[in-house]
Design a protein around this motif. Structure first.
Motif, short mmCIF file in Angstrom:
data_model
loop_
_atom_site.label_atom_id
_atom_site.label_comp_id
_atom_site.label_asym_id
_atom_site.label_seq_id
_atom_site.Cartn_x
_atom_site.Cartn_y
_atom_site.Cartn_z
N ALA B 86 0.86 -1.18 0.00
CA ALA B 86 0.00 0.00 0.00
C ALA B 86 0.90 1.23 0.00
N VAL B 87 0.27 2.39 -0.01
CA VAL B 87 0.99 3.64 0.21
C VAL B 87 0.77 4.04 1.66
N TYR B 88 1.85 4.42 2.31
CA TYR B 88 1.79 4.80 3.73
C TYR B 88 2.09 6.29 3.86
N PHE B 89 1.21 6.98 4.58
CA PHE B 89 1.37 8.41 4.82
C PHE B 89 1.52 8.67 6.31
N CYS B 90 2.45 9.57 6.64
CA CYS B 90 2.46 10.09 8.00
C CYS B 90 1.70 11.41 8.00
N ALA B 91 1.14 11.75 9.12
CA ALA B 91 0.48 13.04 9.29
C ALA B 91 0.93 13.66 10.60
N GLU B 92 1.27 14.94 10.57
CA GLU B 92 1.60 15.67 11.79
C GLU B 92 0.46 16.63 12.10
N ILE B 93 0.14 16.70 13.36
CA ILE B 93 -1.01 17.49 13.80
C ILE B 93 -0.55 18.46 14.88
N TYR B 94 -1.01 19.71 14.76
CA TYR B 94 -0.69 20.69 15.78
C TYR B 94 -1.84 21.67 15.91
N ASN B 95 -1.70 22.55 16.86
CA ASN B 95 -2.74 23.54 17.13
C ASN B 95 -4.05 22.87 17.52
N TYR B 96 -3.97 21.91 18.43
CA TYR B 96 -5.13 21.20 18.96
C TYR B 96 -5.98 20.58 17.85
N GLY B 97 -5.31 20.02 16.86
CA GLY B 97 -6.01 19.35 15.79
C GLY B 97 -6.48 20.26 14.67
N GLN B 98 -6.24 21.56 14.79
CA GLN B 98 -6.67 22.49 13.75
C GLN B 98 -5.83 22.37 12.49
N ASN B 99 -4.59 21.94 12.65
CA ASN B 99 -3.70 21.80 11.50
C ASN B 99 -3.29 20.35 11.36
N PHE B 100 -3.51 19.83 10.18
CA PHE B 100 -3.33 18.39 9.90
C PHE B 100 -2.56 18.33 8.59
N VAL B 101 -1.28 17.94 8.63
CA VAL B 101 -0.43 18.01 7.45
C VAL B 101 0.08 16.61 7.11
N PHE B 102 -0.15 16.21 5.87
CA PHE B 102 0.28 14.90 5.42
C PHE B 102 1.67 14.95 4.80
N GLY B 103 2.45 13.89 5.02
CA GLY B 103 3.72 13.72 4.35
C GLY B 103 3.50 13.27 2.92
N PRO B 104 4.57 13.13 2.16
CA PRO B 104 4.46 12.81 0.73
C PRO B 104 4.06 11.38 0.44
#
Lengths: 114, 112
Positions: B86-104
């Motif tokens: 499969a394709v695996y993505f990491c996600a980093e979250i900050y600002n109490y879940g308001q910002n959700f950023v996926f890796g490539p």
């Protein structure tokens, strides 16, 4: 986790037309989001769908192109307007559960614009 | 081995071997991290998460390691199976879940 469905699962559309994608959740959720995933790429947030108010759009995405509705806590729609081949992507809705930061994703809508 | 494909880096492993998928995150304020698995034709599926006050968390056949010093996250899969492709993505979250950023994303290919 919530069970999320999307309609349609896929579509092929002509340029210049519009498509509305539906997202249905089996339970009330606080947050609903719409993402775009272009072929072979990661997910990009389009907007946060706010219940009872206008959606909050990310940089590079505008309401005229991607109007969003969220009439209640279990349902949202995303419209891709005046489509061009560059809009060919997977469109995903996700939900965030109250007091949790995890997002759960729907199966996606695969859109091909000719 | 690991190679860069047309869009996604690809990791190829033999069935039964252990897999390690890496992710560099960008924001030192990120305090919550998630690994997702996306199979062909499906949406991303939650695998495991970790908070910034931990450096390791284990699930069933999966382990996530967090190194805040170098802003690095890894996902280890033990005894890799064909169903792990499969394709695996990491996600980093900050600002109490308001910002959700996926890796490539990384494509994992399991060889028979």
């Amino acid at each position: 986790s919530a069970v999320i469905s999307q309609k349609p699962s896929r579509d092929i559309c002509q340029r210049g037309t519009s498509l509305t994608i539906q997202c249905q959740v089996d339970s009330q959720v606080t947050m609903m989001f719409w993402y775009r995933q272009q072929p072979g790429q990661s997910l990009t947030l389009i907007a946060t769908a706010n219940q009872g108010s206008e959606a909050t759009y990310e940089s590079g995405f505008v309401i005229d192109k991607f109007p969003i509705s969220r009439p209640n806590l279990t349902f949202s729609t995303l419209t891709v307007s005046n489509m061009s081949p560059e809009d060919s992507s997977i469109y995903l809705c996700s939900v965030g559960v109250a007091r949790q930061e995890t997002q759960y994703f729907g199966p996606g809508t695969r859109l091909l614009v000719l | 081995g690991e190679s860069v494909g047309l869009h996604l880096p690809t990791l190829s492993v033999q069935e039964g071997d252990n897999s390690i998928i890496n992710c560099a995150y960008s924001n030192s304020a990120s305090d919550y991290f998630i690994w997702y698995k996306q199979e062909s034709g499906k949406g991303p599926q939650f695998i495991i998460d970790i908070r910034s006050n931990m450096d390791k968390r284990q699930g069933q056949r999966v382990t996530v390691l967090l190194n805040k010093t170098v802003k690095h996250l890894s996902l280890q899969i033990a005894a890799t199976q064909p169903g792990d492709s499969a394709v695996y993505f990491c996600a980093e979250i900050y600002n109490y879940g308001q910002n959700f950023v996926f890796g490539p994303g990384t494509r994992l290919s399991v060889l028979p």
